[in-house]
Scaffold this motif. Structure first.
Motif, mmCIF file in Angstrom:
data_model
loop_
_atom_site.group_PDB
_atom_site.id
_atom_site.type_symbol
_atom_site.label_atom_id
_atom_site.label_comp_id
_atom_site.label_asym_id
_atom_site.label_seq_id
_atom_site.Cartn_x
_atom_site.Cartn_y
_atom_site.Cartn_z
ATOM 1 N N MET A 11 0.847 -1.203 0.000
ATOM 2 C CA MET A 11 0.000 0.000 0.000
ATOM 3 C C MET A 11 0.877 1.245 0.000
ATOM 4 N N ILE A 12 0.661 2.152 -0.973
ATOM 5 C CA ILE A 12 1.456 3.368 -1.090
ATOM 6 C C ILE A 12 0.874 4.430 -0.157
ATOM 7 N N GLU A 13 1.697 5.006 0.669
ATOM 8 C CA GLU A 13 1.237 6.021 1.607
ATOM 9 C C GLU A 13 0.875 7.293 0.854
ATOM 10 N N GLU A 14 -0.246 7.896 1.225
ATOM 11 C CA GLU A 14 -0.678 9.132 0.584
ATOM 12 C C GLU A 14 0.283 10.261 0.912
ATOM 13 N N LYS A 15 0.494 11.134 -0.062
ATOM 14 C CA LYS A 15 1.416 12.245 0.135
ATOM 15 C C LYS A 15 0.932 13.167 1.250
ATOM 16 N N ILE A 16 1.885 13.648 2.022
ATOM 17 C CA ILE A 16 1.602 14.583 3.112
ATOM 18 C C ILE A 16 2.219 15.926 2.740
ATOM 19 N N ILE A 17 1.585 16.998 3.148
ATOM 20 C CA ILE A 17 2.136 18.342 2.944
ATOM 21 C C ILE A 17 2.701 18.823 4.279
ATOM 22 N N TYR A 18 4.011 19.062 4.311
ATOM 23 C CA TYR A 18 4.675 19.538 5.522
ATOM 24 C C TYR A 18 4.985 21.028 5.379
ATOM 25 N N ILE A 19 4.560 21.827 6.348
ATOM 26 C CA ILE A 19 4.875 23.257 6.382
ATOM 27 C C ILE A 19 5.942 23.463 7.447
ATOM 28 N N LEU A 20 7.071 24.058 7.069
ATOM 29 C CA LEU A 20 8.206 24.179 7.983
ATOM 30 C C LEU A 20 8.248 25.534 8.668
ATOM 31 N N ASP A 21 8.484 25.508 9.974
ATOM 32 C CA ASP A 21 8.723 26.730 10.731
ATOM 33 C C ASP A 21 10.199 27.121 10.583
ATOM 34 N N THR A 22 10.511 28.377 10.916
ATOM 35 C CA THR A 22 11.889 28.878 10.785
ATOM 36 C C THR A 22 12.864 28.083 11.630
ATOM 37 N N ASN A 23 12.455 27.724 12.848
ATOM 38 C CA ASN A 23 13.395 27.044 13.742
ATOM 39 C C ASN A 23 13.816 25.671 13.233
ATOM 40 N N ILE A 24 13.034 25.082 12.334
ATOM 41 C CA ILE A 24 13.433 23.800 11.758
ATOM 42 C C ILE A 24 14.649 23.979 10.855
ATOM 43 N N LEU A 25 14.643 25.028 10.042
ATOM 44 C CA LEU A 25 15.761 25.284 9.123
ATOM 45 C C LEU A 25 16.984 25.812 9.867
ATOM 46 N N LEU A 26 16.785 26.433 11.026
ATOM 47 C CA LEU A 26 17.922 26.847 11.841
ATOM 48 C C LEU A 26 18.517 25.648 12.570
ATOM 49 N N HIS A 27 17.665 24.735 12.968
ATOM 50 C CA HIS A 27 18.118 23.508 13.636
ATOM 51 C C HIS A 27 18.834 22.586 12.658
ATOM 52 N N GLU A 28 18.299 22.453 11.448
ATOM 53 C CA GLU A 28 18.874 21.608 10.407
ATOM 54 C C GLU A 28 18.633 22.290 9.062
ATOM 55 N N PHE A 49 12.052 14.752 3.924
ATOM 56 C CA PHE A 49 10.661 14.306 3.998
ATOM 57 C C PHE A 49 10.281 13.333 2.892
ATOM 58 N N GLN A 50 11.282 12.690 2.307
ATOM 59 C CA GLN A 50 11.105 11.595 1.345
ATOM 60 C C GLN A 50 10.173 12.007 0.201
ATOM 61 N N GLU A 51 9.079 11.254 -0.001
ATOM 62 C CA GLU A 51 8.203 11.503 -1.160
ATOM 63 C C GLU A 51 7.143 12.570 -0.879
ATOM 64 N N HIS A 52 7.152 13.157 0.311
ATOM 65 C CA HIS A 52 6.122 14.124 0.683
ATOM 66 C C HIS A 52 6.501 15.545 0.256
ATOM 67 N N ASP A 53 5.494 16.413 0.164
ATOM 68 C CA ASP A 53 5.704 17.789 -0.279
ATOM 69 C C ASP A 53 6.061 18.689 0.896
ATOM 70 N N VAL A 54 6.901 19.689 0.623
ATOM 71 C CA VAL A 54 7.361 20.620 1.646
ATOM 72 C C VAL A 54 6.993 22.036 1.229
ATOM 73 N N VAL A 55 6.431 22.799 2.160
ATOM 74 C CA VAL A 55 6.053 24.187 1.906
ATOM 75 C C VAL A 55 6.811 25.089 2.881
ATOM 76 N N VAL A 56 7.446 26.118 2.354
ATOM 77 C CA VAL A 56 8.142 27.105 3.182
ATOM 78 C C VAL A 56 7.403 28.435 3.043
ATOM 79 N N PRO A 57 6.739 28.915 4.092
ATOM 80 C CA PRO A 57 6.041 30.196 4.015
ATOM 81 C C PRO A 57 7.019 31.359 3.800
ATOM 82 N N MET A 58 6.528 32.425 3.162
ATOM 83 C CA MET A 58 7.365 33.597 2.906
ATOM 84 C C MET A 58 7.884 34.204 4.205
ATOM 85 N N THR A 59 7.079 34.124 5.270
ATOM 86 C CA THR A 59 7.503 34.661 6.566
ATOM 87 C C THR A 59 8.770 33.972 7.067
ATOM 88 N N VAL A 60 8.912 32.688 6.788
ATOM 89 C CA VAL A 60 10.119 31.953 7.190
ATOM 90 C C VAL A 60 11.345 32.526 6.492
#
Length: 459
Positions: free
Chosen positions: A1-18, A25-36
């Motif tokens: 069974m193929i897992e359905e795609k997830i949309i991950y929205i990243l906060d600023t502290n995630i990109l500062l941490h790593e 996030f493998q096959e899932h979609d990533v969204v970076v808000p302009m505020t970040v």
């Protein structure tokens, strides 16, 4: 069974941490808000270590989106694939400044609210998909849930364990007598060293340089290798461990004995000492450093460093040189030196002589980047307050002939941005447990006073 795609929205502290977190996030979609991006831009020019992470994150995002058109950036640009079997998702930038204030949204006065509103908007527009806000800010996670966001998570990709109770201790303790559990054993003796070859299943999961002890008063061994059938154990013996000596210091228990054995072993490049306050981590590390630099001549100097209260950002405007500025934060080292020489007729003269003879240098973590440390013994104290990135910086500075000793207490983390499972100390314990040139020892059973013992158990 193929897992359905997830949309991950990243906060600023995630990109500062790593800074490269958006690639995790493998096959899932990533969204970076302009505020970040705005927050990263405001941070990148600060004269702090976090500014470097902001710049790295910005460059990484730019490299991924450099060839894309504005329309493609908004729709999503395919992320690099690690291999053909594992497809990647898409990275997009969301212009949260175009969102309109409505009765159901949080105020736009705070950046956190703008990012939460972005997640709420995407959740409403793409209701068929799972939308997850990823942030390390606990309060922001609570606000997001209160605002109606269904899924909020911490970033755990870089967490190697979920509970420090499962952290490698560096030794395996058997109930009863070790030899009563052994059915087949072959032994080889070379000089004064005897190596036993026993069935591999006696310790199903083990690592090179892991110590083996039991409840008897005689057995102690160290794993030196294995294959599918046999486990090689160097027979050390408890008496041999307890007779270890460094600069007049003898172990008070078997745990200190194992630590001292590892500290004095020239074949071990990295020694990690963990344990509660007062268990002897700093004292043993310093005593072994003086022994190996002055008495044995194995290293040219001792470099002592640790994180400062600002998490290795700034050591303030204290007067004097770098070493004089670091002195207040390295009082644990000078305290240990005083303990080692408290019987001397003139302790101050002895300390000055030893500092000069052992070429002990106090250095700030700030100035370790870019150095190449050769033939030195580096003591990194209180490293539970360092991130994995900061520890990597220090470890990669160690050149030929250099030994690194990391010590810390995961129950005493002063950083507001770290927990026991996200601490750099936890990270390197797990990362280096299979490295044959390292060992970890969790010290137990010794505290400096009844008061410290009670506080450790009850506060």
């Amino acid at each position: 069974m193929i897992e359905e795609k997830i949309i991950y929205i990243l906060d600023t502290n995630i990109l500062l941490h790593e800074p490269f977190a958006f690639l995790s996030f493998q096959e899932h979609d990533v969204v970076v808000p302009m505020t970040v991006l705005e927050e990263l831009d405001s941070i990148k020019d600060r004269r702090k270590d976090v500014s470097r992470d902001a710049r790295v994150a910005i460059r990484a995002l730019e490299d991924t989106l450099a060839q894309a058109t504005p329309e493609e950036v908004l729709a999503g640009v395919k992320l690099p694939q690690t291999d053909e079997l594992h497809p990647s998702g898409c990275l997009s930038i969301f212009n949260d400044y175009a969102l309109e204030q409505t009765s159901g949204t949080l105020s736009f006065n705070e950046n956190d609210n703008r990012i939460i509103n972005t997640a709420l908007h995407i959740q409403a527009v793409k209701s068929s998909k799972k939308v997850v806000l990823v942030t390390k800010d606990i309060n922001m996670r609570l606000k997001a849930k209160g605002a109606g966001l269904a899924h909020v998570e911490d970033y755990r990709t870089d967490q190697l364990i979920d509970d420090i109770r499962f952290l490698t201790k560096g030794y395996h303790k058997f109930d009863g007598d070790f030899w009563e559990k052994i059915k087949n054993c072959e032994s080889e003796t070379e000089g004064r060293n005897t190596t036993h070859f026993v069935d591999r299943d006696i310790v199903p999961v083990t690592y090179v340089n892991e110590y083996l002890i039991d409840e008897s008063e005689s057995f102690a061994g160290k794993v030196t290798g294995w294959d599918e059938e046999k486990l090689a154990i160097l027979d050390i013996g408890r008496d041999r461990l307890m007779s270890k000596n460094a600069w007049g210091i003898h172990p008070k228990n078997i745990y200190q004995g194992m630590a001292l054995d590892a500290l004095l072993d020239p074949n071990i490049d990295l020694v990690i000492l963990t344990g509660p306050a007062g268990c002897g981590k700093t004292l043993l590390a310093l005593a072994s450093a003086l022994e190996q630099v002055i008495e044995r001549g194995l290293y040219d100097k001792v470099i002592v460093t640790r994180s400062t209260p600002e998490i290795a950002e700034s050591i303030g405007f204290l007067p004097g040189t770098e070493e004089e500025k670091m002195a207040p934060w390295l009082a644990a080292i000078t305290d240990s030196l005083e303990v080692l020489h408290k019987q001397d007729e003139n302790m101050n003269s002895s300390l000055n002589y030893i500092m000069d003879k052992a070429n002990i240098q106090f250095k700030s973590v700030n100035f370790m980047r870019g150095r190449s440390i050769q033939n030195a013994l580096v003591l990194l104290d209180e490293c539970q307050n360092l991130t994995a990135s900061q520890l990597k910086t220090i470890i990669t500075r160690c050149g030929e002939g250099t030994k690194l000793v990391c010590s810390g207490n995961l129950a005493q983390i002063d950083s507001n941005y770290l927990t026991a499972v996200t601490s750099g100390l936890t990270y390197i314990v797990e990362r280096f447990k299979s490295f044959p040139g390292s060992t970890t020892i969790n010290l137990n059973g010794v505290v400096r006073s009844r008061l410290a013992s009670f506080a450790e158990e009850n506060l």
